[in-house]
Enzyme design. Structure first.
Site, PDB file in Angstrom:
ATOM      1  N   ASN A 180      52.475  64.326 -15.239  1.00 52.13           N
ATOM      2  CA  ASN A 180      52.941  63.790 -13.963  1.00 52.13           C
ATOM      3  C   ASN A 180      52.719  64.781 -12.823  1.00 52.13           C
ATOM      4  O   ASN A 180      53.664  65.189 -12.130  1.00 52.13           O
ATOM      5  CB  ASN A 180      54.424  63.409 -14.052  1.00 52.13           C
ATOM      6  CG  ASN A 180      54.659  62.214 -14.953  1.00 52.13           C
ATOM      7  OD1 ASN A 180      53.748  61.762 -15.634  1.00 52.13           O
ATOM      8  ND2 ASN A 180      55.873  61.707 -14.963  1.00 52.13           N
ATOM      9  N   SER A 185      51.446  57.247 -18.211  1.00 55.27           N
ATOM     10  CA  SER A 185      50.365  57.583 -17.292  1.00 55.27           C
ATOM     11  C   SER A 185      49.070  57.960 -17.992  1.00 55.27           C
ATOM     12  O   SER A 185      47.979  57.679 -17.495  1.00 55.27           O
ATOM     13  CB  SER A 185      50.804  58.706 -16.348  1.00 55.27           C
ATOM     14  OG  SER A 185      51.303  59.803 -17.074  1.00 55.27           O
ATOM     15  N   THR A 239      59.206  57.643 -23.474  1.00 56.01           N
ATOM     16  CA  THR A 239      59.572  56.227 -23.436  1.00 56.01           C
ATOM     17  C   THR A 239      59.150  55.530 -24.726  1.00 56.01           C
ATOM     18  O   THR A 239      59.904  54.729 -25.289  1.00 56.01           O
ATOM     19  CB  THR A 239      58.908  55.540 -22.222  1.00 56.01           C
ATOM     20  OG1 THR A 239      59.335  56.201 -21.028  1.00 56.01           O
ATOM     21  CG2 THR A 239      59.280  54.075 -22.151  1.00 56.01           C
ATOM     22  N   SER A 294      55.407  63.566 -22.356  1.00 51.07           N
ATOM     23  CA  SER A 294      56.720  63.756 -22.967  1.00 51.07           C
ATOM     24  C   SER A 294      56.674  63.498 -24.470  1.00 51.07           C
ATOM     25  O   SER A 294      57.517  64.003 -25.212  1.00 51.07           O
ATOM     26  CB  SER A 294      57.757  62.855 -22.301  1.00 51.07           C
ATOM     27  OG  SER A 294      57.318  61.514 -22.277  1.00 51.07           O
ATOM     28  N   CYS A 320      62.892  54.088  -7.753  1.00 54.82           N
ATOM     29  CA  CYS A 320      62.292  55.064  -6.846  1.00 54.82           C
ATOM     30  C   CYS A 320      61.636  54.332  -5.685  1.00 54.82           C
ATOM     31  O   CYS A 320      60.918  53.340  -5.890  1.00 54.82           O
ATOM     32  CB  CYS A 320      61.257  55.897  -7.608  1.00 54.82           C
ATOM     33  SG  CYS A 320      60.204  56.915  -6.557  1.00 54.82           S
ATOM     34  N   CYS A 371      77.244  50.670 -39.621  1.00 53.34           N
ATOM     35  CA  CYS A 371      77.621  51.132 -40.963  1.00 53.34           C
ATOM     36  C   CYS A 371      76.851  50.330 -42.012  1.00 53.34           C
ATOM     37  O   CYS A 371      76.489  49.177 -41.791  1.00 53.34           O
ATOM     38  CB  CYS A 371      79.123  50.967 -41.193  1.00 53.34           C
ATOM     39  SG  CYS A 371      80.135  51.910 -40.034  1.00 53.34           S
ATOM     40  N   HIS A 401      65.459  60.464 -22.362  1.00 49.70           N
ATOM     41  CA  HIS A 401      64.094  60.902 -22.098  1.00 49.70           C
ATOM     42  C   HIS A 401      64.081  62.414 -21.919  1.00 49.70           C
ATOM     43  O   HIS A 401      65.071  63.018 -21.498  1.00 49.70           O
ATOM     44  CB  HIS A 401      63.569  60.214 -20.832  1.00 49.70           C
ATOM     45  CG  HIS A 401      62.078  60.247 -20.701  1.00 49.70           C
ATOM     46  ND1 HIS A 401      61.414  61.339 -20.204  1.00 49.70           N
ATOM     47  CD2 HIS A 401      61.134  59.327 -21.012  1.00 49.70           C
ATOM     48  CE1 HIS A 401      60.118  61.082 -20.199  1.00 49.70           C
ATOM     49  NE2 HIS A 401      59.920  59.875 -20.689  1.00 49.70           N
ATOM     50  N   HIS A 437      52.419  51.455 -14.832  1.00 50.62           N
ATOM     51  CA  HIS A 437      53.311  52.348 -15.565  1.00 50.62           C
ATOM     52  C   HIS A 437      54.525  51.576 -16.057  1.00 50.62           C
ATOM     53  O   HIS A 437      54.895  50.535 -15.506  1.00 50.62           O
ATOM     54  CB  HIS A 437      53.748  53.515 -14.671  1.00 50.62           C
ATOM     55  CG  HIS A 437      54.276  54.685 -15.443  1.00 50.62           C
ATOM     56  ND1 HIS A 437      55.594  54.814 -15.784  1.00 50.62           N
ATOM     57  CD2 HIS A 437      53.640  55.765 -15.961  1.00 50.62           C
ATOM     58  CE1 HIS A 437      55.759  55.927 -16.469  1.00 50.62           C
ATOM     59  NE2 HIS A 437      54.589  56.529 -16.603  1.00 50.62           N
ATOM     60  N   CYS A 497      62.745  65.778 -10.564  1.00 48.23           N
ATOM     61  CA  CYS A 497      62.567  64.449  -9.994  1.00 48.23           C
ATOM     62  C   CYS A 497      63.926  64.021  -9.438  1.00 48.23           C
ATOM     63  O   CYS A 497      64.938  64.118 -10.134  1.00 48.23           O
ATOM     64  CB  CYS A 497      62.092  63.479 -11.064  1.00 48.23           C
ATOM     65  SG  CYS A 497      62.170  61.750 -10.570  1.00 48.23           S
TER      66      CYS A 497
END
Length: 618
Positions: free
Chosen positions: A356, A270, A501, A376, A539, A101, A475, A244, A449
């Site tokens: 990608n 990338s 990102t 993106s 991953c 605020c 994202h 990355h 993904c």
């Protein structure tokens, strides 16, 4: 259990203290009520059903709506402020502060004997006290579930003059409402809701909460011996490193520290990885180590070749495939059929393919439908520019189904907003043009993904219940539930961001800068619904990019043992596509994107290709 993450940035951080209980009671309303209030600056894309204000607000709404004189309305709100009983000094704690605020605001909540919520609020701003009274008086007496279900629509329902209720004050009002909803939810649950891994960052210290957060905190203090060893190896052999964003925190920490001593290290998305590799080659690096999945190293190899640096060696971190489920989706029979349908459409068609994907995918796609690569961060502008530049264009986006669906959702919201909102995003479009392009926007429905899939309804429901007052970042690749939640926060109280990102990092930086300008200590709480915080970094393929693997590459480069790294070189795709090499054709969609980034327009060669192939089918 799906993962997200929470970061809190404090200009001054102190441990939370327990609030004192409120020593007063308010009349209990016997009828369930809903308060539907939002900022006047909120996009008209909000389409939630409006209902009458709560009973306690009706007389005030009538008086406020009877005049558009800001001075008289201010006087009325000042009278409301006088009715606010306020909070004692001991209740003005960090735990009761409503962050975000423009003034300092505090709120407490407790249950009375009948199980209904009793709120008390206070502020150091008289106008905010008046607005706080409206909420306190209207929501006290509801059950926790009734408060938690309060919907947000439009503060203009109260008829407050926009010169009086500035966007920042509107956002403060909504943030207070969300804080009250959160406290009601906690009271109703009878216990603390599950929390995400968190980093509390202040000027003095970083406090991690949870195992994943502890790993992130270690990234800030990497082992200096490891850093020094890496710097010596990279410097002596002139090896560049491109990595990355979605690396293991420990790897990122070492690379970030090493970059202070060896400038040819870059952590990025990338596309920038390939650009950085070219600059490293131009600066004299003879090898480039790529920490990422295979399509990333393939892009680095291809762009280096296009730039004339064929003598620079490129190495992956493993001899085995470092795959990606999303990139593999674009090489499926379903995707080939998707593009075949696009090629048969009689209208001009443009294939917008996510970066990608493999070089092979880009090449084979471009042979079927004119193709431009996107990231993106530029996909929205790429698609809108295509529609603005080529009449009757159909855009075929792929392979990320979540990003495609999120694009459609974003454009649908724009089609219900205002021409000013649309022009702010792309000056060549209006609400009408966006509405007309919707049927001509297509996206692939079978490409996901496996990691992004984690950010679905379970996580979203927890965020909605436990953190309604936080800033939300999503994202473009996450499922629609998280994307919608961040969009909602963005529309309603300028507390959300959707994008890449880098967009998320810029958003957090801007909010932190705003907080530092306040005359009082502030916290910025951000829920990160994105793959960098527990997603792609978890991953199994990304985890193949270890410090041990990088050090092995460094040890073997420029030695007879370098022959052992042949299996770690990226694919070069020497097959032919028509009369050209697959690598050459696969680079063309990337070069088209580079041209778009420089000029803001589809390159003339791509535009001509789209129109010519469209004419050949019509």
């Amino acid at each position: 259990m799906a993962l997200s993450a929470r970061c809190t940035f404090s200009s001054t951080w102190k441990p939370a203290t327990s609030p004192g209980r409120l020593q007063r009671s308010l009349p209990i309303k016997t009828r369930a009520r809903r308060l539907h209030i939002a900022a006047a600056a909120v996009s008209q894309a909000v389409t939630q059903e409006l209902t009458a204000p709560a009973a306690a607000l009706r007389s005030i709404a009538t008086q406020l709506g009877a005049t558009h004189n800001a001075k008289e309305q201010l006087q009325l709100l000042m009278k409301c402020a006088e009715k606010l009983r306020g909070l004692p000094g001991q209740a003005r704690t960090w735990s009761n502060r409503v962050m975000g605020c423009t003034a300092q605001v505090w709120v407490t909540a407790e249950l009375d004997a009948a199980g209904r919520v009793v709120f008390a609020a206070d502020s150091d701003s008289r106008l905010t006290q008046g607005l706080a009274f409206l909420l306190e008086d209207s929501l006290s007496g509801l059950t926790p579930d009734e408060v938690a279900e309060v919907n947000v629509t439009a503060l203009s329902e109260l008829g407050i003059d926009p010169h009086l209720l500035t966007p920042s004050r509107s956002n403060s009002f909504l943030t207070l409402l969300q804080a009250m909803r959160k406290r009601a939810t906690l009271l109703g649950s009878g216990a603390q809701l599950a929390s995400f891994p968190s980093l509390i960052i202040s000027a003095r210290e970083t406090v991690p909460v949870g195992a994943f957060a502890e790993a992130q905190a270690r990234y800030l203090n990497p082992d200096q011996t490891t850093v020094d060893a890496l710097v010596r190896a990279l410097t002596s052999k002139r090896i560049g490193v491109v990595a990355h964003f979605y690396m293991d925190p420990q790897v990122q920490g070492v690379l970030t520290s090493a970059a202070a001593h060896w400038p040819h290290i870059r952590i990025s998305d990338s596309l920038v990885m390939a650009d950085a590799a070219v600059r490293m080659a131009e600066a004299g690096c003879t090898s480039v180590a790529v920490l990422g999945v295979d399509f990333m190293s393939e892009n680095v190899r291809a762009i280096l070749d296009e730039a004339g640096h064929t003598n620079v060696q490129v190495y992956r971190m493993a001899a085995d495939d470092i795959g990606c489920s999303l990139a593999e989706a674009a090489e499926s029979e379903a995707y080939a059929q998707y593009l075949a349908e696009a090629a048969k459409d009689p209208h001009p068609g443009l294939h917008v393919v996510y970066i990608n994907t493999s070089l092979r995918t880009k090449a084979l796609s471009h042979a079927v439908v004119p193709t431009i690569t996107c990231t993106s961060s530029n996909v929205v502008q790429t698609v809108l520019q295509g529609f603005a530049q080529i009449p009757d264009l159909h855009v075929w986006y792929g392979p990320d189904s979540y990003m495609g669906a999120n694009l459609a959702q974003l454009f649908t919201a724009l089609a219900q907003s205002s021409d000013d909102d649309v022009a702010a995003l792309h000056p060549s479009h209006t609400v009408e043009s966006v509405r007309k392009l919707l049927p001509r926007l297509h996206h692939f429905a079978e490409g996901i993904c496996v990691v992004h899939h984690m950010f679905g309804s379970e996580v979203t429901n927890l965020v909605r219940r436990a953190y309604p007052d936080a800033h939300l970042a999503a994202h473009f690749e996450v499922p629609g539930e998280m994307f919608s939640l961040a969009m909602e926060a963005k529309r309603q109280r300028d507390a959300g961001v959707v994008g890449s990102t880098q967009n998320i990092l810029d958003f957090i930086g801007a909010k932190l800068s705003d907080a530092l300008q306040h005359r009082f200590p502030e916290r910025v709480q951000v829920i990160l619904g994105t793959d960098a915080e527990g997603g792609c970094a978890s991953c199994p393929f990304m985890k193949m990019n270890t410090l041990k693997a990088l050090m092995r590459v460094c040890e073997l480069v420029s030695t007879p043992g370098e022959a052992l790294l042949v299996a770690q070189q990226p694919r070069t795709y020497t097959q032919q596509v028509g009369a050209r090499s697959m690598a050459s054709v696969g680079c063309e969609p990337i070069l088209h994107m580079r041209g778009f980034q420089k000029t803001g327009k589809l390159p003339p060669a791509l535009e001509a290709d789209v129109i010519a192939r469209g004419n050949s089918r019509s």
